[in-house]
Scaffold this motif. Structure first.
Motif, PDB file in Angstrom:
ATOM      1  N   PRO A 275      -5.881  -6.891   7.939  1.00 28.55           N
ATOM      2  CA  PRO A 275      -5.310  -5.580   7.616  1.00 28.55           C
ATOM      3  C   PRO A 275      -5.005  -5.466   6.124  1.00 28.55           C
ATOM      4  N   ILE A 276      -4.856  -4.224   5.656  1.00 26.76           N
ATOM      5  CA  ILE A 276      -4.350  -4.015   4.304  1.00 26.76           C
ATOM      6  C   ILE A 276      -2.834  -4.044   4.457  1.00 26.76           C
ATOM      7  N   GLU A 277      -2.187  -4.981   3.793  1.00 26.21           N
ATOM      8  CA  GLU A 277      -0.741  -5.117   3.960  1.00 26.21           C
ATOM      9  C   GLU A 277      -0.014  -3.915   3.360  1.00 26.21           C
ATOM     10  N   GLY A 278       1.225  -3.727   3.819  1.00 25.99           N
ATOM     11  CA  GLY A 278       2.050  -2.665   3.248  1.00 25.99           C
ATOM     12  C   GLY A 278       1.665  -1.283   3.732  1.00 25.99           C
ATOM     13  N   THR A 279       2.215  -0.281   3.087  1.00 25.67           N
ATOM     14  CA  THR A 279       1.965   1.102   3.486  1.00 25.67           C
ATOM     15  C   THR A 279       1.511   1.906   2.274  1.00 25.67           C
ATOM     16  N   PRO A 280       0.829   3.052   2.525  1.00 24.38           N
ATOM     17  CA  PRO A 280       0.406   3.886   1.399  1.00 24.38           C
ATOM     18  C   PRO A 280       1.609   4.298   0.550  1.00 24.38           C
ATOM     19  N   PRO A 281       1.415   4.465  -0.756  1.00 24.84           N
ATOM     20  CA  PRO A 281       2.546   4.731  -1.647  1.00 24.84           C
ATOM     21  C   PRO A 281       3.103   6.138  -1.488  1.00 24.84           C
ATOM     22  N   ASN A 282       4.313   6.301  -1.927  1.00 23.21           N
ATOM     23  CA  ASN A 282       4.948   7.606  -1.956  1.00 23.21           C
ATOM     24  C   ASN A 282       4.410   8.363  -3.170  1.00 23.21           C
ATOM     25  N   LEU A 283       3.753   9.496  -2.908  1.00 20.84           N
ATOM     26  CA  LEU A 283       3.080  10.206  -3.992  1.00 20.84           C
ATOM     27  C   LEU A 283       4.048  10.841  -4.985  1.00 20.84           C
ATOM     28  N   ALA A 284       5.314  10.922  -4.600  1.00 22.62           N
ATOM     29  CA  ALA A 284       6.293  11.504  -5.519  1.00 22.62           C
ATOM     30  C   ALA A 284       6.752  10.485  -6.557  1.00 22.62           C
ATOM     31  N   GLN A 285       6.572   9.205  -6.245  1.00 17.88           N
ATOM     32  CA  GLN A 285       6.992   8.172  -7.194  1.00 17.88           C
ATOM     33  C   GLN A 285       5.820   7.266  -7.509  1.00 17.88           C
ATOM     34  N   MET A 286       4.855   7.846  -8.211  1.00 20.33           N
ATOM     35  CA  MET A 286       3.669   7.061  -8.515  1.00 20.33           C
ATOM     36  C   MET A 286       3.884   6.256  -9.769  1.00 20.33           C
ATOM     37  N   PRO A 287       3.477   4.980  -9.732  1.00 24.19           N
ATOM     38  CA  PRO A 287       3.620   4.159 -10.930  1.00 24.19           C
ATOM     39  C   PRO A 287       2.588   4.545 -11.983  1.00 24.19           C
ATOM     40  N   GLU A 288       2.809   4.079 -13.213  1.00 24.63           N
ATOM     41  CA  GLU A 288       1.848   4.311 -14.292  1.00 24.63           C
ATOM     42  C   GLU A 288       0.598   3.481 -14.063  1.00 24.63           C
ATOM     43  N   TYR A 289       0.812   2.301 -13.470  1.00 23.67           N
ATOM     44  CA  TYR A 289      -0.327   1.405 -13.258  1.00 23.67           C
ATOM     45  C   TYR A 289      -1.082   1.777 -11.977  1.00 23.67           C
ATOM     46  N   CYS A 290      -2.062   0.977 -11.632  1.00 23.10           N
ATOM     47  CA  CYS A 290      -2.920   1.235 -10.478  1.00 23.10           C
ATOM     48  C   CYS A 290      -2.096   1.444  -9.205  1.00 23.10           C
ATOM     49  N   SER A 291      -2.372   2.526  -8.470  1.00 27.83           N
ATOM     50  CA  SER A 291      -1.548   2.849  -7.307  1.00 27.83           C
ATOM     51  C   SER A 291      -1.797   1.899  -6.138  1.00 27.83           C
ATOM     52  N   PHE A 292      -2.882   1.164  -6.201  1.00 24.20           N
ATOM     53  CA  PHE A 292      -3.183   0.239  -5.108  1.00 24.20           C
ATOM     54  C   PHE A 292      -2.593  -1.144  -5.378  1.00 24.20           C
ATOM     55  N   TYR A 293      -2.049  -1.323  -6.581  1.00 26.30           N
ATOM     56  CA  TYR A 293      -1.534  -2.628  -6.996  1.00 26.30           C
ATOM     57  C   TYR A 293      -0.629  -3.310  -5.965  1.00 26.30           C
ATOM     58  N   PRO A 294       0.377  -2.593  -5.397  1.00 24.13           N
ATOM     59  CA  PRO A 294       1.293  -3.290  -4.479  1.00 24.13           C
ATOM     60  C   PRO A 294       0.619  -3.838  -3.218  1.00 24.13           C
ATOM     61  N   ARG A 295      -0.533  -3.276  -2.845  1.00 25.79           N
ATOM     62  CA  ARG A 295      -1.171  -3.702  -1.602  1.00 25.79           C
ATOM     63  C   ARG A 295      -2.417  -4.534  -1.858  1.00 25.79           C
ATOM     64  N   CYS A 296      -2.774  -4.684  -3.104  1.00 25.12           N
ATOM     65  CA  CYS A 296      -4.079  -5.259  -3.423  1.00 25.12           C
ATOM     66  C   CYS A 296      -4.051  -6.782  -3.372  1.00 25.12           C
ATOM     67  N   PRO A 297      -4.949  -7.396  -2.594  1.00 28.21           N
ATOM     68  CA  PRO A 297      -4.977  -8.855  -2.537  1.00 28.21           C
ATOM     69  C   PRO A 297      -5.544  -9.491  -3.804  1.00 28.21           C
ATOM     70  N   TYR A 298      -6.204  -8.687  -4.654  1.00 28.88           N
ATOM     71  CA  TYR A 298      -6.815  -9.252  -5.852  1.00 28.88           C
ATOM     72  C   TYR A 298      -6.018  -8.922  -7.110  1.00 28.88           C
ATOM     73  N   ALA A 299      -4.836  -8.301  -6.920  1.00 28.96           N
ATOM     74  CA  ALA A 299      -4.081  -7.823  -8.079  1.00 28.96           C
ATOM     75  C   ALA A 299      -3.656  -8.980  -8.972  1.00 28.96           C
ATOM     76  N   CYS A 300      -3.618  -8.722 -10.270  1.00 27.62           N
ATOM     77  CA  CYS A 300      -3.127  -9.728 -11.198  1.00 27.62           C
ATOM     78  C   CYS A 300      -2.195  -9.058 -12.198  1.00 27.62           C
ATOM     79  N   GLU A 301      -1.630  -9.840 -13.078  1.00 28.72           N
ATOM     80  CA  GLU A 301      -0.639  -9.330 -14.012  1.00 28.72           C
ATOM     81  C   GLU A 301      -1.201  -8.181 -14.857  1.00 28.72           C
ATOM     82  N   GLU A 302      -2.459  -8.341 -15.215  1.00 22.07           N
ATOM     83  CA  GLU A 302      -3.133  -7.347 -16.045  1.00 22.07           C
ATOM     84  C   GLU A 302      -3.083  -5.952 -15.392  1.00 22.07           C
TER      85      GLU A 302
END
Lengths: 334, 328
Positions: A275-302
Motif C-alpha cells: 500500500p501507499i502509506e499515510g493519507t492524501p494531504p490536506n489541500l488547504a495546507q500544502m507544503p512548498e516542497y513535493c506534496s507526495f514527500y510524506p508518503r513517498c518511499p523514495y523521498a530524500c532530504e533533497e
C-alpha cells in the motif's frame, strides 16, 4: 503524427476559498486532447481531477471557487475569455459532460424524451419538437438502448443504472459534441455493465470522431481504452504519457505505488499488497516542497528542501513526470 | 488433506421477499433474492462471495447474521442450526458473528467518539467488567487496527475513510468474534487506502485466526483475500472454487464473462486478451427466468437450459459448477 489538437489547457489554476484557507484544487495543470483521442485523467478522490474538468467548462461554483489563471484553448478560442452566454454555446455543442451518478444528474420528474428534446432545442433554436423527438430516438438507438421509441417515454427511475448512463451519453451524442468529458462514467456500475459503457464510448470515437476525456480513479479501467494518461496527485499532474509508457515503465513514485497497491488477477496470492502509506494531504495546507514527500518511499532530504518538482521529460518522447529523483522500476538512480 | 473444521455451513438457503399484494393482502409475487444457496466455510479461512449488484450476496450475508429470517434452508454454525434460533439464542450467537459494513460513515454514530463506539460494543458483548478494563480493551483494539490511541477521542466526521473503516473493524472485534461477515468492506475506499485495509484484514486473520465471509463485487480483491470463492448470479451460486482457480480455470460461462470484464493494469495482457461482452442486463429477481438463471444472456444456452435449473456439481478438486453444459 499530424493530428489536430482539440483542447489545449495551459497552466490552469483553480482554488476554493474556504474557512480553512485557500484550497488549491487545481495547481498549474496543463494538458491537451487531440482529435479522436481518448485521454484519461487518473487520481484519487480529492486529487483535483474533477475540478480540473469542471474548470474547463467553467462550472465551478463561485464563491467559494475561482479560476485564478491559465488558458483553455478549444478549437482555436480561449474559453476563459468567453462571456457566460458564449460559454452556453460551447457546453453541449462543443463540450459535454457525463457525470458519475446518472440518477442525480437526470431530472427524476421528466421523461428521458423530455430531457433529450429539451437539450436539443436549447442548442438548436429553430428545431421543431417533432424533429427533436426524432433525433432523440436516433440518439437512444445509437447508444444501444433497445426499443428507443418506448424508452423516450420512460422516467429515469424506470431504467437500470447502465441504461441511465447510456441515456446520459445519448444526450451528448444527440448534440454532436466534439469532446465528451466523462467524469467517473462507470464507477456506479457493475463490471459487466462497465465494460458495455466503455465499449460504447470507444465506438463513439470510431464512428463520430468524438474526443473523450475519461476521469477515473481506476487505472485498470483505462488500460484498454485510453491513448494517453495523466496521473494527478494533490492538484498537480505528476506523470503523463501514452498508456503503454505509463503502465509498462512508470517513473513517478505515486504511479508506481498506485500500480503496486491494486490486487491483480494473475498475481501470486501469497504476495502481500504494497500500500501507499499515510493519507492524501490536506489541500488547504500544502507544503512548498513535493506534496507526495510524506508518503513517498523514495523521498530524500533533497525532496524536502527543493521546491515542488515540475513536469520534466523522461525516457521516451512524450513521457513526463514531476519528481526530483528518477525511479525506474522501483530503483533510483539519483 | 488435513481434517477440515467447518465453522459455518449454509444449506439450500432461500430468502424470498413479498413484492406485490392483492387487495386482501395476499402476496402475489416474490423477490427471490437468494434462491437455494449452499456453501461451507472452513474455520480460519476466508470464503469470498462475488457477484454483481442485485445478485443476492448481501442478503445471503444478512441471513447468516439472522438480520433476515430465511424463508427456507439451514444455517449451521458450529454444528447448530441457527436458521430457526430464537431471539434470545441469537443474541448470544451474534457475539461470535460480527458484521463489517461497506459505508463506514453510515454505520457509525456521528455523535459518539471513536472510543465510545468501541466501548459500547465491548459493554454489550461482555457480562461484567470494570471501567479500567474497558478502557484498556479500547486502547488495545485501536492498536490492533493500527489507529493511534488519541484517535479514541475523535468523532467519525474527523476521520478519513480508511480510518473510519478501521474503526468499524475495531468495533466488530470488540466482542471477540469468530466469524466476521464483511460486506463490501473496501469498495468505498480509495485505491491506495484499499490496500492498507486489505493487508489489515489478512494480518488479523494470521494473528487471531478469524474466519471471514468476504462479500465484494471486485473479483481481483476477492481473489487476493479469499481461499474459496463462490460466484453468485441472480440468487444462485453458479460456481464454487479455490481462489487460484478463478483465474486459471473458470468453468461457468458467467464466471468467464465476469472475469473478462474485470479491468487489469498489465498493459500487454489487457491489450491482447479476449473480451466476452455480455449482452443485456441482469433479469429482475421478481420474474426470474425459468431454468438456468443465466440462460437469457448465455451464448451457449440450449433448450435444456431454458427448462431445468442446473445443480451445483463437483468437477473434481472441490470445484463446483452449476451448468448443464459443463464437461462438454
Amino acid at each position: 503524427m499530424e493530428e489536430k489538437i482539440l483542447l489545449d489547457v495551459k497552466n490552469l489554476r483553480t482554488s476554493f476559498f474556504t474557512d480553512a484557507g485557500e484550497v488549491k484544487s487545481v495547481n498549474d495543470v496543463s494538458f491537451y486532447v487531440k482529435e479522436k483521442e481518448i485521454v484519461a485523467v487518473v487520481g484519487e478522490s480529492g486529487s483535483g481531477k474533477s475540478v480540473t474538468q469542471l474548470s474547463v467548462l467553467q462550472l465551478i461554483q463561485s464563491p467559494p471557487g475561482k479560476i485564478l489563471g491559465g488558458e483553455v484553448w478549444f478549437e482555436g478560442e480561449n474559453l476563459l475569455t468567453y462571456s457566460k452566454k458564449q460559454m452556453c454555446g460551447i457546453r453541449g455543442n462543443g463540450i459535454s459532460m457525463i457525470f458519475q451518478e446518472p440518477m442525480t444528474s437526470l431530472n427524476p420528474v421528466y421523461t428521458i424524451g423530455n430531457q433529450l428534446t429539451e437539450v436539443l432545442r436549447a442548442h438548436h433554436k429553430n428545431m421543431t419538437k417533432q424533429e427533436a423527438w426524432k433525433r432523440g430516438v436516433e440518439a437512444l438507438a445509437a447508444v444501444g438502448i433497445p426499443d428507443p421509441e418506448a424508452r423516450m417515454k420512460n422516467y429515469p427511475f424506470e431504467m437500470s443504472g447502465g441504461m441511465r448512463q447510456r441515456a446520459m451519453i445519448a444526450i451528448s451524442v444527440a448534440c454532436n459534441s466534439r469532446l465528451i468529458v466523462a467524469d467517473e462514467p462507470t464507477t456506479a456500475l457493475d463490471v459487466t455493465t462497465q465494460a458495455q459503457v466503455m465499449e460504447l464510448l470507444l465506438s463513439l470515437v470510431e464512428k463520430n470522431g468524438t474526443s473523450i476525456i475519461v476521469v477515473t480513479h481506476n487505472l485498470g479501467l483505462v488500460t484498454r481504452y485510453a491513448d494517453r494518461i495523466y496521473v494527478m496527485y494533490a492538484g498537480r499532474i505528476v506523470e503523463s504519457g501514452t498508456t503503454e509508457m505509463l503502465l509498462t515503465n512508470p517513473r513517478h513514485p505515486y504511479t508506481l505505488g498506485l500500480l503496486a497497491s491494486v490486487p491483480k488477477l494473475d498475481s501470486d496470492k501469497e504476495e502481500k499488497l504494497i500500500p501507499i502509506e499515510g493519507t492524501p494531504p490536506n489541500l488547504a495546507q500544502m507544503p512548498e516542497y513535493c506534496s507526495f514527500y510524506p508518503r513517498c518511499p523514495y523521498a530524500c532530504e533533497e525532496c524536502r528542501q527543493k521546491e515542488a518538482p515540475v513536469l520534466r521529460p523522461v525516457g521516451e518522447e512524450g513521457h513526463f513526470m514531476a519528481c526530483h529523483r528518477d525511479v525506474k522500476g522501483g530503483k533510483t538512480d539519483g | 488433506m488435513a481434517e477440515k473444521e467447518i465453522l459455518l455451513k449454509v444449506e439450500n438457503l432461500k430468502m424470498h421477499f413479498p413484492a406485490g399484494r392483492t387487495l386482501f393482502g395476499k402476496t402475489t409475487s416474490w423477490v427471490k433474492a437468494v434462491d437455494g444457496v449452499s456453501f461451507e466455510v472452513e474455520k480460519g479461512k476466508t470464503f469470498g462471495l462475488v457477484g454483481e449488484s442485485g445478485c443476492g450476496k448481501t442478503t445471503a450475508g444478512k441471513c447468516i447474521l439472522r438480520v433476515n429470517k430465511p424463508t427456507e434452508g439451514h444455517i449451521w454454525y458450529k454444528g447448530k442450526d441457527i436458521s430457526r434460533a430464537s431471539r434470545a439464542e441469537m443474541k448470544s450467537i451474534r457475539r461470535e458473528i460480527q458484521l463489517i459494513f461497506q459505508d463506514p460513515y453510515g454505520s457509525l454514530d456521528p455523535r459518539q467518539s471513536a472510543g465510545s463506539i468501541i466501548k459500547e460494543a465491548i459493554v454489550t458483548g461482555k457480562e461484567r467488567c470494570s471501567e479500567a478494563q474497558v478502557a484498556d480493551r479500547v486502547k488495545e483494539l485501536l492498536e490492533t487496527v493500527e489507529l493511534l490511541p488519541e484517535m479514541g477521542d475523535r468523532y467519525p466526521h474527523e476521520m478519513s475513510g480508511g480510518q473510519r473503516q478501521r474503526l468499524g473493524i475495531a468495533r466488530a472485534l470488540a466482542c471477540n468474534p469468530e466469524l466476521i461477515v464483511c460486506d463490501e468492506p473496501v469498495s468505498a475506499l480509495d485505491v491506495s487506502i484499499q490496500a492498507q485495509v486489505i493487508n489489515l484484514f489478512q494480518s488479523l486473520q494470521e494473528k487471531s485466526g478469524f474466519t471471514y465471509v468476504f462479500i465484494a463485487h471486485d473479483l481481483a480483491v476477492v481473489r487476493h483475500i479469499a481461499d474459496v470463492i463462490g460466484v453468485m448470479y441472480l440468487g444462485h451460486i453458479v460456481e464454487i472454487m479455490e481462489a487460484e482457480e478463478i483465474y486459471s480455470n473458470p468453468i461457468h460461462p458467467y464466471t468467464k464473462a465476469l472475469l473478462s470484464a474485470v479491468p487489469i493494469t498489465d498493459y500487454y495482457t489487457e491489450k491482447s486478451r479476449q473480451r466476452i461482452l455480455l449482452e443485456g442486463e441482469v433479469p429482475s429477481p421478481i420474474n426470474a427466468p425459468k431454468g438456468c438463471p443465466f440462460h437469457p444472456r448465455c451464448i451457449y444456452a440450449t433448450e435444456r437450459c431454458r427448462q431445468e435449473v442446473p445443480a451445483l456439481t463437483d468437477t473434481g478438486g472441490g470445484h463446483y459448477v452449476a451448468c448443464h453444459l459443463c464437461g462438454e
